[in-house]
Write an enzyme that holds these catalytic residues in place. Sequence first.
Site, PDB file in Angstrom:
ATOM      1  N   SER A 148       0.818  -1.216   0.000  1.00  0.00           N
ATOM      2  CA  SER A 148       0.000   0.000   0.000  1.00  0.00           C
ATOM      3  C   SER A 148       0.855   1.270   0.000  1.00  0.00           C
ATOM      4  CB  SER A 148      -0.941   0.001   1.204  1.00  0.00           C
ATOM      5  OG  SER A 148      -0.204  -0.146   2.404  1.00  0.00           O
ATOM      6  N   ASP A 400      -4.262   5.780  11.514  1.00  0.00           N
ATOM      7  CA  ASP A 400      -3.286   5.345  10.517  1.00  0.00           C
ATOM      8  C   ASP A 400      -2.078   6.266  10.622  1.00  0.00           C
ATOM      9  OD1 ASP A 400      -1.742   4.731   8.348  1.00  0.00           O
ATOM     10  OD2 ASP A 400      -3.349   4.863   6.858  1.00  0.00           O
ATOM     11  N   HIS A 403       0.551   5.255   6.566  1.00  0.00           N
ATOM     12  CA  HIS A 403       0.440   5.873   5.235  1.00  0.00           C
ATOM     13  C   HIS A 403       0.556   7.378   5.356  1.00  0.00           C
ATOM     14  CE1 HIS A 403      -1.661   1.938   4.904  1.00  0.00           C
ATOM     15  NE2 HIS A 403      -0.891   1.898   3.833  1.00  0.00           N
TER      16      HIS A 403
END
Length: 432
Positions: A148, A400, A403
């Site tokens: 990702s 998160d 990311h």
Amino acid sequence: MSSFSPSKNHSYRSLIRKLLPWTFYAIIPLVFFRLYFYPCTVSHSNLILISSSPFSFSPSTLEEESAKETTPCDYTNGDWVRDERGPLYNGTSCGTIKEGQNCNSHGRPDMGYLYWRWKPKQCKLPRFDPDTFLRLLRNKHLAFVGDSMARNQLESLLCMLATASAPKLVYRDGEDNKFRRWHFDSHNIDISIYWSPFLVKGVEKSNAGPNHNKLYLDHVDERWAADMNGFDLIVLSIGHWFLHPAVYYKGDSILGCHHCPGLNYTEIGFYDVLRKALKTTLKTAIERRGGGSNGNGTKVILTTFSPSHFEGDWDKFGACPKTKPYQEGDKSLEGMDAEMRKIEIEEVEAAKLSAMQFDYLRLEALDVTKLSLMRPDGHPGPYMYPFPFANGVTERVQNDCVHWCLPGPIDTWNEILLEVIKRWDYQSIREE
Ligand SMILES: *[C@@H]1O[C@H](CO)[C@@H](O)[C@H](O)[C@H]1NC(C)=O
Ligand SMILES: *[C@@H]1O[C@H](CO)[C@@H](O)[C@H](O)[C@H]1NC(C)=O
Ligand SMILES: *[C@@H]1O[C@H](CO)[C@@H](O)[C@H](O)[C@H]1NC(C)=O
């Protein structure tokens, strides 16, 4: 090794079931961070962008000043400095931002994190110029391959390029958009993304199947590698998936495992595994794309490990609360971040040596670990979901801190990517 308690494991599983797997896989391994976070000092090898073979991008860029500097730039050491210009795009102007990374559209209130520029110590890193990028990539196919984080970098690039020319989505596979391709009609460029979190062949853990990954370290993952002959430039980006529980195979034999209580295999950690996976991948790229008969060969870039910034529990309010970058001296590269990066740099350097005989193959590390480490403010945190505090602040909230928000610090990775491409292009002209 076995301090991973069953109850914690259980609550993780139920949580994971609720989350979009493709958004969130990279966060799960953070549980293991403490297990592997042991101090180790690592010498920093510099990013050297000199190579002896011609790069065949179109010969029209002699004016690229930054590429002409005689000393190759070390982009790894520098500082984040204020830049009032801000990003090239925003969360509404770009249509290809993964929901979980569209921070400002999700209500992230502070904007200060958007106004920083990476300033390498010894050289200049120009602002991203989409027109130059498109010109240099004319008639080429650029493939991002990895996890990702590869997708995060790809989406940053697409957003910046879209300010100059509209990408057209021409292919997507059924499941979770893991394989997609865009075409730029204006320059006949393909840019694609291939999901392959180990680069080598693997079976990912799933609710239906085993609760650990299986990695076959001596085979490249043909889900992307079968298309390799069509790629001119490959950007590889992996790392966080190696922290998951896994069993490792070489040929028919089992090499060992990582965090596999109950399976009676030898725990071998994941550092050597990452190294083997990279060796297999880069060796395969050299074998398949090195030969002169393949024409212009392929350029391979490996983006180095992207550190996460959890402070305490990842599901607690304020898991990555910073709103400003670290400054020089605030934070040193150490532990797992340093080790993952070191392995990646070493394997790229080793691959460069074995590829030296091939005129048309180039390899480079895109060393973003340190500059990313200094951006604890660049993650979505709770804004991975829209307006997480619409009903007031809660103590427990999913975060998160892995990311990167788009726009955000990851845009800088692509600024450096463009400098690598410019330098290769300049060298190929000079050597003709
Ligand atoms: C985002 O960018 C578009 C196009 O440049 C602009 O019209 C719009 O006002 C921007 N939105 C925000 C919230 O800045
Ligand atoms: C684990 O493996 C070892 C060596 O292969 C074997 O001697 C032992 O019996 C195994 N233990 C279990 C519980 O299967
Ligand atoms: C190599 O690339 C150049 C420029 O893109 C192109 O003109 C040439 O035909 C290519 N050569 C081969 C053998 O594919």
